[in-house]
Write a protein that holds these residues in place. Sequence first.
Motif, PDB file in Angstrom:
ATOM      1  N   GLN A 128      18.269  25.953  -8.910  1.00 25.75           N
ATOM      2  CA  GLN A 128      18.634  25.947 -10.323  1.00 25.75           C
ATOM      3  C   GLN A 128      17.404  26.176 -11.201  1.00 25.75           C
ATOM      4  OE1 GLN A 128      21.847  26.494 -10.356  1.00 25.75           O
ATOM      5  NE2 GLN A 128      22.487  24.778 -11.657  1.00 25.75           N
ATOM      6  N   SER A 129      16.285  25.619 -10.777  1.00 25.76           N
ATOM      7  CA  SER A 129      15.040  25.818 -11.527  1.00 25.76           C
ATOM      8  C   SER A 129      14.625  27.282 -11.529  1.00 25.76           C
ATOM      9  CB  SER A 129      13.925  24.960 -10.931  1.00 25.76           C
ATOM     10  OG  SER A 129      12.696  25.202 -11.580  1.00 25.76           O
ATOM     11  N   VAL A 130      14.715  27.932 -10.368  1.00 30.94           N
ATOM     12  CA  VAL A 130      14.356  29.354 -10.279  1.00 30.94           C
ATOM     13  C   VAL A 130      15.284  30.200 -11.151  1.00 30.94           C
ATOM     14  CG1 VAL A 130      14.243  31.343  -8.720  1.00 30.94           C
ATOM     15  CG2 VAL A 130      13.311  29.139  -8.001  1.00 30.94           C
ATOM     16  N   LYS A 131      16.551  29.874 -11.134  1.00 30.62           N
ATOM     17  CA  LYS A 131      17.508  30.614 -11.960  1.00 30.62           C
ATOM     18  C   LYS A 131      17.163  30.457 -13.433  1.00 30.62           C
ATOM     19  CE  LYS A 131      22.511  31.027 -12.833  1.00 30.62           C
ATOM     20  NZ  LYS A 131      23.855  30.457 -12.516  1.00 30.62           N
ATOM     21  N   TYR A 132      16.843  29.242 -13.846  1.00 29.30           N
ATOM     22  CA  TYR A 132      16.478  28.996 -15.243  1.00 29.30           C
ATOM     23  C   TYR A 132      15.198  29.738 -15.613  1.00 29.30           C
ATOM     24  CZ  TYR A 132      15.067  26.468 -19.466  1.00 29.30           C
ATOM     25  OH  TYR A 132      14.670  26.156 -20.744  1.00 29.30           O
ATOM     26  N   MET A 133      14.186  29.683 -14.736  1.00 24.56           N
ATOM     27  CA  MET A 133      12.928  30.353 -15.035  1.00 24.56           C
ATOM     28  C   MET A 133      13.134  31.853 -15.203  1.00 24.56           C
ATOM     29  SD  MET A 133      10.723  28.033 -15.402  1.00 24.56           S
ATOM     30  CE  MET A 133       9.431  29.226 -15.658  1.00 24.56           C
TER      31      MET A 133
ATOM     32  N   ASN B 251       4.280  31.053  -6.245  1.00 23.29           N
ATOM     33  CA  ASN B 251       4.731  31.824  -5.096  1.00 23.29           C
ATOM     34  C   ASN B 251       3.608  32.643  -4.470  1.00 23.29           C
ATOM     35  OD1 ASN B 251       7.830  31.468  -4.781  1.00 23.29           O
ATOM     36  ND2 ASN B 251       7.482  31.592  -6.989  1.00 23.29           N
ATOM     37  N   VAL B 252       2.588  32.985  -5.239  1.00 21.64           N
ATOM     38  CA  VAL B 252       1.387  33.588  -4.659  1.00 21.64           C
ATOM     39  C   VAL B 252       0.725  32.586  -3.719  1.00 21.64           C
ATOM     40  CG1 VAL B 252      -0.958  34.366  -5.187  1.00 21.64           C
ATOM     41  CG2 VAL B 252       0.969  35.221  -6.537  1.00 21.64           C
ATOM     42  N   ILE B 253       0.603  31.347  -4.168  1.00 21.05           N
ATOM     43  CA  ILE B 253      -0.016  30.293  -3.360  1.00 21.05           C
ATOM     44  C   ILE B 253       0.825  30.003  -2.126  1.00 21.05           C
ATOM     45  CG2 ILE B 253      -0.609  27.840  -3.380  1.00 21.05           C
ATOM     46  CD1 ILE B 253      -1.340  28.281  -6.393  1.00 21.05           C
ATOM     47  N   ASN B 254       2.156  30.017  -2.290  1.00 19.73           N
ATOM     48  CA  ASN B 254       3.084  29.945  -1.159  1.00 19.73           C
ATOM     49  C   ASN B 254       2.930  28.663  -0.345  1.00 19.73           C
ATOM     50  OD1 ASN B 254       5.238  31.131   0.260  1.00 19.73           O
ATOM     51  ND2 ASN B 254       3.872  31.968   1.829  1.00 19.73           N
ATOM     52  N   ASN B 255       2.641  27.574  -1.038  1.00 25.35           N
ATOM     53  CA  ASN B 255       2.490  26.276  -0.380  1.00 25.35           C
ATOM     54  C   ASN B 255       2.807  25.224  -1.429  1.00 25.35           C
ATOM     55  OD1 ASN B 255       1.441  23.771   0.526  1.00 25.35           O
ATOM     56  ND2 ASN B 255      -0.037  24.813   1.854  1.00 25.35           N
ATOM     57  N   ASP B 256       4.019  24.672  -1.389  1.00 21.06           N
ATOM     58  CA  ASP B 256       4.449  23.769  -2.449  1.00 21.06           C
ATOM     59  C   ASP B 256       3.637  22.486  -2.500  1.00 21.06           C
ATOM     60  OD1 ASP B 256       6.246  25.351  -3.716  1.00 21.06           O
ATOM     61  OD2 ASP B 256       8.038  24.264  -3.090  1.00 21.06           O
ATOM     62  N   ASP B 257       3.221  21.968  -1.351  1.00 22.10           N
ATOM     63  CA  ASP B 257       2.379  20.772  -1.376  1.00 22.10           C
ATOM     64  C   ASP B 257       1.082  21.050  -2.129  1.00 22.10           C
ATOM     65  OD1 ASP B 257       4.215  19.269   0.026  1.00 22.10           O
ATOM     66  OD2 ASP B 257       3.285  19.640   1.976  1.00 22.10           O
ATOM     67  N   LEU B 258       0.486  22.205  -1.862  1.00 22.21           N
ATOM     68  CA  LEU B 258      -0.735  22.589  -2.557  1.00 22.21           C
ATOM     69  C   LEU B 258      -0.466  22.802  -4.036  1.00 22.21           C
ATOM     70  CD1 LEU B 258      -3.690  23.443  -2.648  1.00 22.21           C
ATOM     71  CD2 LEU B 258      -2.998  25.729  -1.862  1.00 22.21           C
TER      72      LEU B 258
ATOM     73  N   PRO C 188      12.143  43.537  -3.068  1.00 20.24           N
ATOM     74  CA  PRO C 188      11.068  42.617  -3.477  1.00 20.24           C
ATOM     75  C   PRO C 188      11.659  41.389  -4.166  1.00 20.24           C
ATOM     76  CG  PRO C 188      10.558  44.876  -4.087  1.00 20.24           C
ATOM     77  CD  PRO C 188      11.994  44.869  -3.669  1.00 20.24           C
ATOM     78  N   MET C 189      11.049  40.246  -3.925  1.00 24.88           N
ATOM     79  CA  MET C 189      11.588  38.987  -4.437  1.00 24.88           C
ATOM     80  C   MET C 189      11.138  38.775  -5.891  1.00 24.88           C
ATOM     81  SD  MET C 189      13.388  38.060  -1.924  1.00 24.88           S
ATOM     82  CE  MET C 189      13.821  36.377  -2.338  1.00 24.88           C
ATOM     83  N   ASP C 190      11.701  39.578  -6.777  1.00 23.07           N
ATOM     84  CA  ASP C 190      11.280  39.494  -8.172  1.00 23.07           C
ATOM     85  C   ASP C 190      11.877  38.286  -8.883  1.00 23.07           C
ATOM     86  OD1 ASP C 190      13.819  40.582  -8.061  1.00 23.07           O
ATOM     87  OD2 ASP C 190      13.512  41.977  -9.706  1.00 23.07           O
ATOM     88  N   ASN C 191      12.640  37.468  -8.180  1.00 23.42           N
ATOM     89  CA  ASN C 191      13.040  36.188  -8.764  1.00 23.42           C
ATOM     90  C   ASN C 191      11.921  35.151  -8.634  1.00 23.42           C
ATOM     91  OD1 ASN C 191      13.363  36.133  -5.969  1.00 23.42           O
ATOM     92  ND2 ASN C 191      14.931  34.536  -6.043  1.00 23.42           N
ATOM     93  N   ASN C 192      10.969  35.400  -7.729  1.00 26.84           N
ATOM     94  CA  ASN C 192       9.841  34.496  -7.536  1.00 26.84           C
ATOM     95  C   ASN C 192       8.524  35.067  -8.055  1.00 26.84           C
ATOM     96  OD1 ASN C 192      11.345  32.450  -6.331  1.00 26.84           O
ATOM     97  ND2 ASN C 192      11.115  33.321  -4.291  1.00 26.84           N
ATOM     98  N   PHE C 193       8.501  36.345  -8.369  1.00 19.84           N
ATOM     99  CA  PHE C 193       7.317  37.012  -8.888  1.00 19.84           C
ATOM    100  C   PHE C 193       7.739  37.803 -10.124  1.00 19.84           C
ATOM    101  CE2 PHE C 193       6.744  36.362  -4.412  1.00 19.84           C
ATOM    102  CZ  PHE C 193       5.399  36.072  -4.225  1.00 19.84           C
ATOM    103  N   TYR C 194       7.085  37.523 -11.245  1.00 21.07           N
ATOM    104  CA  TYR C 194       7.443  38.237 -12.469  1.00 21.07           C
ATOM    105  C   TYR C 194       6.772  39.607 -12.446  1.00 21.07           C
ATOM    106  CZ  TYR C 194       8.236  39.291 -17.385  1.00 21.07           C
ATOM    107  OH  TYR C 194       8.625  39.906 -18.556  1.00 21.07           O
ATOM    108  N   ILE C 195       7.531  40.615 -12.022  1.00 19.96           N
ATOM    109  CA  ILE C 195       7.025  41.973 -11.856  1.00 19.96           C
ATOM    110  C   ILE C 195       8.096  42.967 -12.298  1.00 19.96           C
ATOM    111  CG2 ILE C 195       5.536  41.357  -9.913  1.00 19.96           C
ATOM    112  CD1 ILE C 195       7.682  42.605  -8.059  1.00 19.96           C
ATOM    113  N   HIS C 196       7.671  44.215 -12.430  1.00 23.23           N
ATOM    114  CA  HIS C 196       8.609  45.323 -12.542  1.00 23.23           C
ATOM    115  C   HIS C 196       8.601  46.076 -11.221  1.00 23.23           C
ATOM    116  CE1 HIS C 196       7.937  45.257 -17.169  1.00 23.23           C
ATOM    117  NE2 HIS C 196       8.904  44.449 -16.812  1.00 23.23           N
ATOM    118  N   ILE C 197       9.692  46.760 -10.939  1.00 24.69           N
ATOM    119  CA  ILE C 197       9.825  47.520  -9.699  1.00 24.69           C
ATOM    120  C   ILE C 197      10.197  48.956 -10.047  1.00 24.69           C
ATOM    121  CG2 ILE C 197      11.050  47.733  -7.499  1.00 24.69           C
ATOM    122  CD1 ILE C 197      11.693  44.711  -7.747  1.00 24.69           C
TER     123      ILE C 197
END
Length: 540
Positions: free
Chosen positions: A369-374, A415-422, A528-537
């Motif tokens: 839900q957070s990803v959808k909102y973002m 998502n670049v860091i790809n480690n939620d604990d970090l 490409p996972m553009d829901n996790n990376f703000y990019i254009h394709i």
Amino acid sequence: MPKKSFFLLFVLFSFSLQAQKFTRADSLQGSLRHERTAYDVLRYDLTIAVHPKERKIVGHNKITFKVVEKEVSTIQIDLFENMKIDSIVWEGNSLFYKREFNAVFVDFPQVLVNGDTHELAFYYSGKPQIAKRPPWDGGFVWSKDSNDKDWIGVAVQGTGASLWYPVKDHQTDEPDNGATITIIAPNSLMGVSNGRLIETIKADQTTAWKWEVKNPINNYNITLNIGDYVHFGENYKGLDLNYYILKDNLSKAKSHFEEVKPMLDCFQSKFGKFPFWEDGYKLIETPYLGMEHQSGISYGNKYLKGYLGQDISDTGIGMLFDYITIHESGHEWFGNSITSEDIADMWIHEGFTTYTEGVFIECQYGYDQSVKYMNGKKINVLNKTPIVGQFGVNFKASNSDMYGKGALFLHTLRNVINNDDLWWNLLLDFAQTYRHQIVNTNMVLDFFNKKTELDLEPIFKQYLFHPDVPTLELKIKRGKVYYRWQSNVTDFNMPIDVKFNNELTRWHPDNDWQQSNFKTKKLKDVKPMDNNFYIHIKRY
């Protein structure tokens, strides 16, 4: 007070900022010079009598300061030029001063000694600037409640706190030992400000309400509210919660503000202990939408979910919470505790705080839900100008992208860091390391680089100092998929996750074409996972 920092990123990428003409007045308000850096404010003791009928104020500010440079005989204090200076007193003597626009240059009869502490009383009066569209346009708000009683507030972010009280009007200097704010209002009304109420003095026609802030506080956060208020509150897990509400709204407020408790639980778990514990948490009902006034947050969302009853993310998720309660409370960590040294870097306030909205949703409703909102934030991003403004002239970015794009930039970094604990440790460490401190973009970048052991500089440059987001270009050649980044920043090399045949792969594109292991005749199969990376394709 930190020394003036050098904005290396700004120097390198200033060419990307829109051309803008600035005046001598802009520089006087926005820049640091000897007359400002020569002294460090230790405390403000502000007293202000408000006369609603005349829309006039009469006040004085006792400024306690320490001399921190040599050869100091003149200091700059700021007060809008439409306000009258009645006198400036030091050691019982009236001081000579000269005005230039909103800057007041105060001359001492002798050179002040480095390391010494002084008190200066600045007496003033006048009719302060009226806000036309608060809180976006700074000034006083003279209003009436539904019972035709005076309801008064002030919001000054960006415009300058000096529109209503004398102050060193620059974000680099917060009073180390806090402040008192005494509001003198008609007896039928209550005056509410930051921190805790420490004294009430009643006279024939007026009452003085004295409030104290124990912690450092930035200039635009000092506030004034007058209204027909009632108070309720409680202690929640050791933190005092206080609410000052118009009388007619008491019942709905008690129910509506229950949302504060899970919000505090969430934010304290992610960003650390509420940063102004000694001053308590407070919401004050205001005749304008809201502002993050430290330990005295202005609330004007009319007890509705969303943003005045609307979902500005267009996802439906924005109607699950009160936008003003959550967003302005997030500022207590990002903006109030951690403050940018120049308003050109206001993305640090607004980007991080907009991201806290998604954090609250994740705490309450889960990651998806957070990803959808973002991602719903994208509809409000213009990508026309950089989200970093121009330094030294009291100028922030000229559009709202510092909010949504700033938050999407942080979502991308996660998502670049790809480690939620970090990631969560990084945000917690950032909030705690710079608690009650002044920062700039370069400091944020250095901190993130050190903690992640990554080189995030190209990503920071692209998202903050250029209007465009990076474009991932895709093409097929002899049945194989090729990819690269199109970016303003040379040697841009942000990783990206890509789904193909229901399998997730991480690519490491740069500005040169690279061949993938994918074989297909249809580029639409490459996702490409553009829901996790703000990019254009862009697919060729």
